[in-house]
Design a protein around this motif. Structure first.
Motif, PDB file in Angstrom:
ATOM      1  N   UNK A 282      -4.079 -12.531  -2.038  1.00 31.23           N
ATOM      2  CA  UNK A 282      -5.188 -12.258  -3.100  1.00 31.23           C
ATOM      3  C   UNK A 282      -6.085 -10.991  -2.466  1.00 31.23           C
ATOM      4  N   UNK A 283      -6.267 -10.835  -1.363  1.00 30.28           N
ATOM      5  CA  UNK A 283      -7.108  -9.942  -0.833  1.00 30.28           C
ATOM      6  C   UNK A 283      -6.506  -8.588  -1.048  1.00 30.28           C
TER       7      UNK A 283
ATOM      8  N   UNK B 229       0.581  -1.136   0.175  1.00 28.13           N
ATOM      9  CA  UNK B 229       0.022  -0.202   0.093  1.00 28.13           C
ATOM     10  C   UNK B 229       0.928   1.280   0.005  1.00 28.13           C
ATOM     11  N   UNK B 230       2.161   1.237   0.421  1.00 31.37           N
ATOM     12  CA  UNK B 230       3.168   2.461   0.390  1.00 31.37           C
ATOM     13  C   UNK B 230       3.213   2.593  -1.270  1.00 31.37           C
TER      14      UNK B 230
ATOM     15  N   UNK C  79      -4.106  -7.826  -3.590  1.00 32.10           N
ATOM     16  CA  UNK C  79      -4.006  -7.423  -4.870  1.00 32.10           C
ATOM     17  C   UNK C  79      -5.545  -7.039  -5.562  1.00 32.10           C
ATOM     18  N   UNK C  80      -6.553  -7.926  -5.502  1.00 30.28           N
ATOM     19  CA  UNK C  80      -7.835  -7.916  -5.719  1.00 30.28           C
ATOM     20  C   UNK C  80      -8.717  -6.925  -5.234  1.00 30.28           C
ATOM     21  N   UNK C  81      -8.490  -6.655  -3.932  1.00 21.73           N
ATOM     22  CA  UNK C  81      -9.696  -5.792  -3.106  1.00 21.73           C
ATOM     23  C   UNK C  81      -8.860  -4.704  -2.372  1.00 21.73           C
ATOM     24  N   UNK C  82      -7.898  -4.899  -1.458  1.00 24.89           N
ATOM     25  CA  UNK C  82      -7.506  -3.840  -0.543  1.00 24.89           C
ATOM     26  C   UNK C  82      -6.904  -2.961  -1.473  1.00 24.89           C
ATOM     27  N   UNK C  83      -5.787  -3.088  -2.359  1.00 23.98           N
ATOM     28  CA  UNK C  83      -4.963  -2.228  -2.864  1.00 23.98           C
ATOM     29  C   UNK C  83      -5.870  -1.309  -3.814  1.00 23.98           C
TER      30      UNK C  83
ATOM     31  N   UNK D  17      -4.499 -11.598  -8.988  1.00 23.65           N
ATOM     32  CA  UNK D  17      -3.705 -12.517  -8.493  1.00 23.65           C
ATOM     33  C   UNK D  17      -4.668 -13.794  -8.258  1.00 23.65           C
ATOM     34  N   UNK D  18      -4.531 -14.702  -8.694  1.00 22.64           N
ATOM     35  CA  UNK D  18      -5.325 -16.009  -8.609  1.00 22.64           C
ATOM     36  C   UNK D  18      -4.558 -17.280  -8.159  1.00 22.64           C
ATOM     37  N   UNK D  19      -4.861 -17.877  -6.881  1.00 28.11           N
ATOM     38  CA  UNK D  19      -4.239 -18.922  -6.496  1.00 28.11           C
ATOM     39  C   UNK D  19      -3.088 -19.307  -6.043  1.00 28.11           C
ATOM     40  N   UNK D  20      -2.379 -18.434  -5.421  1.00 31.82           N
ATOM     41  CA  UNK D  20      -1.309 -18.704  -5.147  1.00 31.82           C
ATOM     42  C   UNK D  20      -1.287 -19.218  -3.674  1.00 31.82           C
ATOM     43  N   UNK D  21      -0.151 -20.003  -3.330  1.00 33.48           N
ATOM     44  CA  UNK D  21      -0.037 -20.356  -1.613  1.00 33.48           C
ATOM     45  C   UNK D  21      -0.414 -19.269  -0.806  1.00 33.48           C
ATOM     46  N   UNK D  22      -0.914 -19.443   0.358  1.00 31.59           N
ATOM     47  CA  UNK D  22      -1.199 -18.246   1.347  1.00 31.59           C
ATOM     48  C   UNK D  22       0.056 -17.537   1.653  1.00 31.59           C
ATOM     49  N   UNK D  23       0.103 -16.213   1.505  1.00 37.64           N
ATOM     50  CA  UNK D  23       1.331 -15.281   1.937  1.00 37.64           C
ATOM     51  C   UNK D  23       0.586 -13.940   2.223  1.00 37.64           C
ATOM     52  N   UNK D  24       1.177 -13.414   3.070  1.00 35.87           N
ATOM     53  CA  UNK D  24       0.996 -12.330   3.773  1.00 35.87           C
ATOM     54  C   UNK D  24       1.729 -11.178   3.199  1.00 35.87           C
ATOM     55  N   UNK D  25       1.020 -10.007   2.828  1.00 32.71           N
ATOM     56  CA  UNK D  25       2.081  -8.874   2.541  1.00 32.71           C
ATOM     57  C   UNK D  25       2.673  -8.070   3.533  1.00 32.71           C
ATOM     58  N   UNK D  26       3.504  -7.217   3.192  1.00 36.02           N
ATOM     59  CA  UNK D  26       4.107  -6.386   4.158  1.00 36.02           C
ATOM     60  C   UNK D  26       3.037  -5.593   5.186  1.00 36.02           C
ATOM     61  N   UNK D  27       1.838  -5.312   4.385  1.00 30.28           N
ATOM     62  CA  UNK D  27       0.832  -4.482   5.168  1.00 30.28           C
ATOM     63  C   UNK D  27       0.091  -5.556   6.165  1.00 30.28           C
TER      64      UNK D  27
END
Length: 320
Positions: A126-127, A87-88, A129-133, A111-121
């Motif tokens: 997937x949430x 988000x920065x 890239x597809x929603x929060x940003x 972004x579709x179907x990657x293993x669960x990863x957590x962003x710096x935020x």
């Protein structure tokens, strides 16, 4: 069927842009370094819009910009960096845009179907890239959209929203099992609901948002999808054939997002577009994945999602 979308169910992007016109419009297309985003940007530029490609890979973006200029004879689109996993980066993009007016914001990156990863935020990727940003980007650019009103924002969605139920208590899969395709569907359900609530909040400023599905398109969005995944999901048969007919080309997939951005029939906002028309509410015997779920258009759910999500992004990315 109205004249606006007659025989456009298998249209290509350039047909839609030519039908409704985009000359003189200023547009940002996020995720325009490959796939459907390239087709959206090419069609807008070819119709006379001033286009900026908002991309993670600027080298790829510059190649696309040159290809668009060669193909259309129009000026090459501008290329600006944005990384929707940060988000920065979203805030930096909006700051560089400054006070320039904006007619169209196409939130196409996915972004579709990657293993669960957590962003710096702290968001599930997937949430993010597809929603929060896209939520944050759209809100940051409201003054620019208002300066060009009437203006529109498009969330590029997916029929995969049928696979999920809204979970406001666990948007980032912190306390429930993570299924990568259910998570994709959940993010796209949230994108649909964002279009509803954003339009309610900003229609008075002359800004609306629509969601649109490109349909089945073979692009690198599916890079995390294995053959076994696709068979299990019913997207392809075990012999490799397609159960629901041929997939769309990127140019055909780009037609519905452009219809959502330009068609007068979508001017009130908060709608879900499929095959260049406002989609009906899903009900049997229509197969799941076609039309739009009632939950996707529920204003109460949309308001609840906004209340849960906006506090998470409002201050995120400020100190990185």
């Amino acid at each position: 069927m109205s004249n606006e979308n007659a025989e456009l169910t298998v249209a290509e992007a350039a047909e839609v842009a030519a039908l409704f016109g985009a000359a003189g419009k200023i547009a940002i297309v996020a995720g325009a370094s490959s796939g459907v985003g390239v087709s959206i940007a090419r069609a807008l530029a070819g119709a006379g819009a001033a286009v900026t490609l908002a991309v993670r890979d600027c080298e790829a973006g510059r190649r696309v910009a040159a290809e668009i200029a060669d193909a259309t004879g129009a000026a090459a689109p501008a290329v600006e960096h944005i990384d929707l996993l940060s988000l920065a980066s979203v805030r930096a993009f909006a700051a560089r845009w400054g006070d320039r007016p904006l007619d169209l914001l196409i939130n196409n990156a996915g972004l579709m179907g990657p293993p669960r990863t957590i962003t710096i935020d702290g968001f599930e990727s997937q949430m993010a890239v597809n929603f929060f940003a896209p939520l944050l980007l759209s809100e940051l650019l409201v003054p620019n959209l208002a300066a060009a009103a009437p203006s529109r924002v498009v969330m590029v969605s997916s029929g995969s929203h049928h696979s999920a139920e809204l979970r406001l208590d666990d948007l980032n899969y912190d306390s429930r099992d993570y299924d990568k395709f259910e998570a994709y569907g959940h993010a796209k359900l949230c994108a649909n609901l964002l279009a509803v609530e954003f339009s309610i909040q900003h229609a008075g400023e002359g800004i609306v948002m629509n969601a649109a599905t490109p349909g089945g398109v073979m692009t690198n969005l599916g890079r995390h999808v294995t053959f076994a995944d696709a068979v299990a999901l019913g997207w392809i048969n075990e012999d490799g054939t397609l159960p629901q007919g041929a997939m769309k080309t990127p140019d055909q997939g780009a037609a519905s997002p452009l219809w959502a951005a330009l068609a007068p029939a979508a001017a009130e906002g908060g709608v879900y577009v499929e095959d260049c028309a406002i989609a009906p509410i899903w009900a049997p015997p229509t197969p799941p994945g076609w039309a739009v779920t009632r939950q996707s258009l529920d204003p109460q759910a949309a308001s609840g999602l906004w209340s849960a999500a906006w506090p998470l992004v409002e201050s995120a990315g400020l100190e990185q």
